[in-house]
Design an enzyme around this catalytic site. Structure first.
Site, PDB file in Angstrom:
ATOM      1  N   ASP A 226      -0.095  71.597 -85.760  1.00  0.00           N
ATOM      2  CA  ASP A 226      -1.287  71.620 -84.988  1.00  0.00           C
ATOM      3  C   ASP A 226      -2.494  71.020 -85.859  1.00  0.00           C
ATOM      4  OD1 ASP A 226      -3.077  73.459 -82.809  1.00  0.00           O
ATOM      5  OD2 ASP A 226      -4.259  73.230 -84.551  1.00  0.00           O
ATOM      6  N   ILE A 227      -3.123  69.872 -85.187  1.00  0.00           N
ATOM      7  CA  ILE A 227      -4.107  69.202 -85.851  1.00  0.00           C
ATOM      8  C   ILE A 227      -5.336  69.919 -86.242  1.00  0.00           C
ATOM      9  CG2 ILE A 227      -5.509  66.992 -85.779  1.00  0.00           C
ATOM     10  CD1 ILE A 227      -3.400  65.916 -83.739  1.00  0.00           C
ATOM     11  N   ASN A 234     -12.994  65.540 -81.801  1.00  0.00           N
ATOM     12  CA  ASN A 234     -13.709  65.350 -80.300  1.00  0.00           C
ATOM     13  C   ASN A 234     -15.065  65.409 -80.119  1.00  0.00           C
ATOM     14  OD1 ASN A 234     -11.097  64.700 -78.878  1.00  0.00           O
ATOM     15  ND2 ASN A 234     -10.864  66.839 -78.420  1.00  0.00           N
ATOM     16  N   HIS A 239     -13.582  61.851 -76.928  1.00  0.00           N
ATOM     17  CA  HIS A 239     -12.296  62.148 -76.566  1.00  0.00           C
ATOM     18  C   HIS A 239     -11.389  60.921 -76.573  1.00  0.00           C
ATOM     19  CE1 HIS A 239     -12.751  66.185 -75.084  1.00  0.00           C
ATOM     20  NE2 HIS A 239     -14.088  65.783 -74.753  1.00  0.00           N
ATOM     21  N   ASP A 243      -7.948  61.236 -78.474  1.00  0.00           N
ATOM     22  CA  ASP A 243      -6.747  60.919 -78.084  1.00  0.00           C
ATOM     23  C   ASP A 243      -6.005  59.742 -78.986  1.00  0.00           C
ATOM     24  OD1 ASP A 243      -7.037  62.138 -75.691  1.00  0.00           O
ATOM     25  OD2 ASP A 243      -7.814  60.317 -74.477  1.00  0.00           O
ATOM     26  N   GLU A 269      -3.649  69.849 -79.006  1.00  0.00           N
ATOM     27  CA  GLU A 269      -3.386  69.324 -80.186  1.00  0.00           C
ATOM     28  C   GLU A 269      -2.161  69.754 -80.861  1.00  0.00           C
ATOM     29  OE1 GLU A 269      -6.653  72.270 -80.990  1.00  0.00           O
ATOM     30  OE2 GLU A 269      -5.941  71.057 -79.267  1.00  0.00           O
TER      31      GLU A 269
END
Length: 353
Positions: A226-227, A234, A239, A243, A269
């Site tokens: 998980d980031i 964001n 966004h 991305d 994420e």
């Protein structure tokens, strides 16, 4: 007796219709209970959930409810897209290729039928000549029969060459269409943003690898990643940059895993990494390397000369043990992922590490 049979035949559809209405009511009740939007996608998900025909839908919904208390818009979109429908372009491409393959198969059948017909005609010509030869009255009559046979033979040889070429062309076209169909099937199992496997492909692959590990006793590890602070990325940069960070992470993982391994975008994420034939110690070291590489990779901010760095990721790692199901492995890896998050993020957590 006939009347009883007729009554059972009439009762079956009625019973099925009653079940449909019951499932529909339960779906509406769940929409209300979990306060999810009353739109067609949400209804389709909840109906599939209560119908219980696809265990993947149940698992995804239960997991989302456990984590968020409801189905978020992202949950609804991803579950519907990955498990209940396909992209229109994919459906259209598959249909077009299927129609083309069917057409080519029809052409092959016509060629085969033409070959059989020509063979029968040539056989009849030989039989006719065989009957006429003993009664040939003169050398001229015999020469005429031989000439007719030679002409039929040349015609047969020419037709055979044409039919063989037609078969070769059709075989080549079918092979090409099958390759295109495989490419379309691959696309429907890829995440469009990061180009890694999507949740559907991950579910199928993990199930296969667990079955193989159970049969062979080979090592198998699963990591959930998980980031860290992704929402902040964001909110701060937009966004598009978010991305780009997702794409960057997927690229780093892809460049560091082996050909037999798989990285998939699990949702948002969060990513999943399947590591077949890999022991826990080797998997842990690999994830530490990926974590370090990602942290030191800069992501450009589109439209500026700036870039962001020091974005980190956390990892939870688990090794397959006999009796484990795919859900068991995912939940155990998620448990260690949460430990990594709660311990300060930017780290790898596993049993004994």
């Amino acid at each position: 007796m006939d009347a009883a049979v007729a009554m059972r035949k009439e009762a079956a559809p009625a019973s099925g219709l009653k079940q449909v209405f019951q499932n529909a009511q339960r779906a509406f009740d769940l929409i209300k209970k979990h306060r999810t939007p009353p739109d067609p996608k949400t209804y389709a998900i909840w109906y599939a959930y209560v119908e219980a025909a696809d265990p993947r839908v149940i698992e995804r919904v239960d997991s989302a409810i456990a984590e968020h208390g409801t189905l978020t818009p992202f949950d609804i979109s991803s579950i519907f897209r990955e498990l209940l429908t396909e992209e229109p372009a994919v459906v259209s491409a598959r249909h077009s290729i299927g129609m083309a393959i069917e057409k080519e198969i029809d052409e092959v059948m016509k060629i085969i039928q033409q070959g059989v017909q020509n063979s029968d005609e040539f056989g009849a010509s030989l039989d006719k000549a065989n009957s006429a030869l003993p009664g040939a009255a003169s050398a001229e009559h015999l020469a005429s029969l031989v000439s007719t046979l030679m002409e039929d033979n040349h015609r047969m040889a020419r037709t055979a060459r044409e039919l063989n070429q037609g078969l070769t062309d059709s075989q080549n076209q079918i092979a090409k269409l099958n390759q295109e169909l495989e490419e379309v099937q691959t696309q429907c199992r890829r995440d469009p943003l990061t180009s890694v496997a999507n949740r559907r492909a991950f579910d199928e692959r993990l199930e296969r690898e667990i079955r193989a590990a159970a049969e062979t006793g080979e090592n198998l590890c699963l990591a959930m990643a998980d980031i860290d602070h992704f929402k902040s990325v964001n909110d701060t940069y937009g966004h598009q940059v978010g991305d780009a960070v997702l794409q960057q992470f997927a690229s780093v993982v892809t460049q560091n895993i082996k050909g037999q391994d798989m990285v998939a975008r699990y949702g948002g994420e969060e990513f999943a990494i399947i590591l077949p034939e890999t022991d826990l110690f080797s998997a842990y070291n690999l994830l530490v390397k990926i974590k370090y590489t990602f942290k030191n990779t800069e992501t450009p901010v589109e439209g500026t000369l700036k870039s962001i760095k020091d974005v980190t990721a956390s990892f939870g790692l688990v090794r397959f043990e006999p009796g484990m199901t795919p859900r068991d492995m995912i939940e155990r890896a998620d448990h260690y992922l949460y430990e990594a998050k709660n311990s300060g993020r930017d780290r790898v957590k596993a049993k004994g590490f």
